[in-house]
Write a protein that holds these residues in place. Structure first.
Motif, PDB file in Angstrom:
ATOM      1  N   LEU A   1    -121.592   7.281  13.705  1.00 23.52           N
ATOM      2  CA  LEU A   1    -120.657   6.194  14.020  1.00 23.52           C
ATOM      3  C   LEU A   1    -119.447   6.203  13.086  1.00 23.52           C
ATOM      4  CD1 LEU A   1    -123.189   3.270  14.678  1.00 23.52           C
ATOM      5  CD2 LEU A   1    -121.916   4.603  16.378  1.00 23.52           C
ATOM      6  N   THR A   2    -119.698   6.296  11.788  1.00 24.63           N
ATOM      7  CA  THR A   2    -118.597   6.184  10.827  1.00 24.63           C
ATOM      8  C   THR A   2    -117.708   7.427  10.790  1.00 24.63           C
ATOM      9  OG1 THR A   2    -120.054   6.979   9.058  1.00 24.63           O
ATOM     10  CG2 THR A   2    -119.888   4.593   9.362  1.00 24.63           C
ATOM     11  N   ASP A   3    -118.315   8.629  10.952  1.00 26.06           N
ATOM     12  CA  ASP A   3    -117.547   9.875  10.877  1.00 26.06           C
ATOM     13  C   ASP A   3    -117.174  10.439  12.248  1.00 26.06           C
ATOM     14  OD1 ASP A   3    -117.951   9.569   8.201  1.00 26.06           O
ATOM     15  OD2 ASP A   3    -119.466  11.145   8.020  1.00 26.06           O
ATOM     16  N   LYS A   4    -117.580   9.717  13.308  1.00 27.36           N
ATOM     17  CA  LYS A   4    -117.289  10.141  14.685  1.00 27.36           C
ATOM     18  C   LYS A   4    -117.741  11.583  14.928  1.00 27.36           C
ATOM     19  CE  LYS A   4    -113.313   7.034  15.113  1.00 27.36           C
ATOM     20  NZ  LYS A   4    -111.859   6.909  15.400  1.00 27.36           N
ATOM     21  N   LEU A   5    -119.020  11.791  14.718  1.00 28.17           N
ATOM     22  CA  LEU A   5    -119.588  13.124  14.853  1.00 28.17           C
ATOM     23  C   LEU A   5    -120.027  13.389  16.291  1.00 28.17           C
ATOM     24  CD1 LEU A   5    -121.813  13.247  11.633  1.00 28.17           C
ATOM     25  CD2 LEU A   5    -119.453  14.021  11.919  1.00 28.17           C
ATOM     26  N   MET A   6    -119.847  14.615  16.704  1.00 30.60           N
ATOM     27  CA  MET A   6    -120.262  15.047  18.037  1.00 30.60           C
ATOM     28  C   MET A   6    -121.351  16.103  17.886  1.00 30.60           C
ATOM     29  SD  MET A   6    -118.393  13.306  20.187  1.00 30.60           S
ATOM     30  CE  MET A   6    -118.508  14.227  21.722  1.00 30.60           C
ATOM     31  N   ALA A   7    -122.241  16.170  18.882  1.00 27.66           N
ATOM     32  CA  ALA A   7    -123.380  17.090  18.813  1.00 27.66           C
ATOM     33  C   ALA A   7    -123.177  18.312  19.697  1.00 27.66           C
ATOM     34  CB  ALA A   7    -124.653  16.360  19.228  1.00 27.66           C
ATOM     35  N   GLN A   8    -123.732  19.447  19.228  1.00 28.91           N
ATOM     36  CA  GLN A   8    -123.829  20.660  20.023  1.00 28.91           C
ATOM     37  C   GLN A   8    -125.160  21.314  19.687  1.00 28.91           C
ATOM     38  OE1 GLN A   8    -121.760  24.373  18.628  1.00 28.91           O
ATOM     39  NE2 GLN A   8    -120.429  22.905  17.574  1.00 28.91           N
ATOM     40  N   PRO A   9    -125.673  22.191  20.558  1.00 28.39           N
ATOM     41  CA  PRO A   9    -126.972  22.816  20.276  1.00 28.39           C
ATOM     42  C   PRO A   9    -126.954  23.579  18.954  1.00 28.39           C
ATOM     43  CG  PRO A   9    -126.357  23.160  22.566  1.00 28.39           C
ATOM     44  CD  PRO A   9    -125.156  22.580  21.883  1.00 28.39           C
ATOM     45  N   LEU A  10    -127.907  23.277  18.082  1.00 23.37           N
ATOM     46  CA  LEU A  10    -127.948  23.899  16.766  1.00 23.37           C
ATOM     47  C   LEU A  10    -128.254  25.389  16.853  1.00 23.37           C
ATOM     48  CD1 LEU A  10    -127.966  23.862  13.686  1.00 23.37           C
ATOM     49  CD2 LEU A  10    -130.322  23.007  13.774  1.00 23.37           C
ATOM     50  N   ASP A  11    -129.239  25.756  17.692  1.00 20.96           N
ATOM     51  CA  ASP A  11    -129.584  27.172  17.772  1.00 20.96           C
ATOM     52  C   ASP A  11    -128.426  28.003  18.309  1.00 20.96           C
ATOM     53  OD1 ASP A  11    -129.771  26.133  20.339  1.00 20.96           O
ATOM     54  OD2 ASP A  11    -131.626  27.200  20.844  1.00 20.96           O
ATOM     55  N   ASN A  12    -127.660  27.425  19.226  1.00 25.08           N
ATOM     56  CA  ASN A  12    -126.497  28.131  19.773  1.00 25.08           C
ATOM     57  C   ASN A  12    -125.456  28.381  18.694  1.00 25.08           C
ATOM     58  OD1 ASN A  12    -124.760  29.241  21.766  1.00 25.08           O
ATOM     59  ND2 ASN A  12    -123.704  27.278  21.948  1.00 25.08           N
ATOM     60  N   PHE A  13    -125.226  27.380  17.830  1.00 20.69           N
ATOM     61  CA  PHE A  13    -124.248  27.546  16.744  1.00 20.69           C
ATOM     62  C   PHE A  13    -124.708  28.584  15.734  1.00 20.69           C
ATOM     63  CE2 PHE A  13    -123.044  26.419  12.380  1.00 20.69           C
ATOM     64  CZ  PHE A  13    -121.670  26.623  12.460  1.00 20.69           C
ATOM     65  N   LEU A  14    -125.975  28.500  15.297  1.00 20.95           N
ATOM     66  CA  LEU A  14    -126.487  29.449  14.317  1.00 20.95           C
ATOM     67  C   LEU A  14    -126.463  30.875  14.868  1.00 20.95           C
ATOM     68  CD1 LEU A  14    -129.542  27.437  12.922  1.00 20.95           C
ATOM     69  CD2 LEU A  14    -127.358  27.850  11.784  1.00 20.95           C
ATOM     70  N   TRP A  15    -126.768  31.019  16.148  1.00 19.05           N
ATOM     71  CA  TRP A  15    -126.744  32.325  16.814  1.00 19.05           C
ATOM     72  C   TRP A  15    -125.325  32.898  16.781  1.00 19.05           C
ATOM     73  CZ3 TRP A  15    -130.754  34.992  19.452  1.00 19.05           C
ATOM     74  CH2 TRP A  15    -130.346  36.028  20.294  1.00 19.05           C
ATOM     75  N   LYS A  16    -124.353  32.076  17.200  1.00 20.59           N
ATOM     76  CA  LYS A  16    -122.959  32.532  17.210  1.00 20.59           C
ATOM     77  C   LYS A  16    -122.454  32.799  15.799  1.00 20.59           C
ATOM     78  CE  LYS A  16    -121.380  29.065  19.590  1.00 20.59           C
ATOM     79  NZ  LYS A  16    -120.432  28.152  20.299  1.00 20.59           N
ATOM     80  N   MET A  17    -122.843  31.950  14.852  1.00 19.14           N
ATOM     81  CA  MET A  17    -122.404  32.129  13.471  1.00 19.14           C
ATOM     82  C   MET A  17    -122.870  33.479  12.926  1.00 19.14           C
ATOM     83  SD  MET A  17    -123.392  29.866  10.116  1.00 19.14           S
ATOM     84  CE  MET A  17    -125.106  30.338  10.360  1.00 19.14           C
TER      85      MET A  17
END
Length: 208
Positions: A77-93
């Motif tokens: 709420l305070t930082d206006k964070l948005m979610a994305q699949p974690l495994d997808n990010f780690l894979w791409k990273m």
């Protein structure tokens, strides 16, 4: 990548909540239980890729902090964070940072164990990823053997392995000895597995 993987490992040991990574251009929260990476809503794919490619200086002050579910909700709420699949990010990273290389200390001659079939509906499908997955599911092979058996460049095997390692989907079997040297002669079950793999491989390559 090392910090993200360290945070991911710590997260997997938590009963709930997640890990906050601070010190980057934006705060990020890893929540494996929900398979979520939370970051600023203004963080684009290009920005995330640039962040993972930049080397960390000795003066970098990255911090890992454990957060409860309530603290994560407040941060959203305070930082206006948005979610994305974690495994997808780690894979791409891993693909962005590895660029055809493998994790330091990886034994090229030890068998690779694939825990289960990757979710390719969500993950980036690298060149020959389906063939490599089929081979490792049928029978663990070393990175060098995999390239030879499939007759593909090693860089594709290395890239897939790096990505699979990042999401704890693959690991090197460090037990002593080789299956061919110490194991018994191939059983009927082993022969069946090889035949099945050849059929799967043929389908993947469009030969059937």
């Amino acid at each position: 990548q090392g910090y993200f993987e360290k945070a991911f490992t710590i997260c997997q040991q938590l009963d709930s909540g997640g890990i906050l990574i601070e010190g980057l251009y934006t705060s990020m929260i890893l929540s494996p239980e929900k398979n979520q990476l939370l970051c600023g809503c203004d963080s684009t794919e290009n920005q995330l890729r640039t962040m993972t490619l930049l080397p960390l200086s000795k003066s970098s002050h990255l911090r890992l902090t454990t957060l409860s579910e309530a603290e994560i909700r407040q941060r959203i709420l305070t930082d206006k964070l948005m979610a994305q699949p974690l495994d997808n990010f780690l894979w791409k990273m891993a693909l962005w940072t590895a660029r055809g290389r493998i994790p330091k200390g990886t034994d090229l001659l030890k068998d690779v164990v694939l825990v289960h079939w990757p979710n390719f509906t969500r993950l980036v499908v690298t060149p020959h990823a389906l063939e490599i997955s089929a081979l490792w599911i049928a029978q663990p092979h070393s990175l060098v053997e995999t390239a030879k058996v499939l007759e593909i460049p090693q860089r594709y095997v290395f890239a897939f392995f790096s990505a699979a390692c990042a999401v704890k989907l693959a690991f090197i079997d460090r037990r002593q000895g080789k299956r061919a040297a110490n194991g018994p002669a191939a059983s009927g079950s082993d022969t069946t597995k090889r035949s099945l793999f050849k059929r799967i491989l043929a389908r993947l390559r469009g030969q059937e």
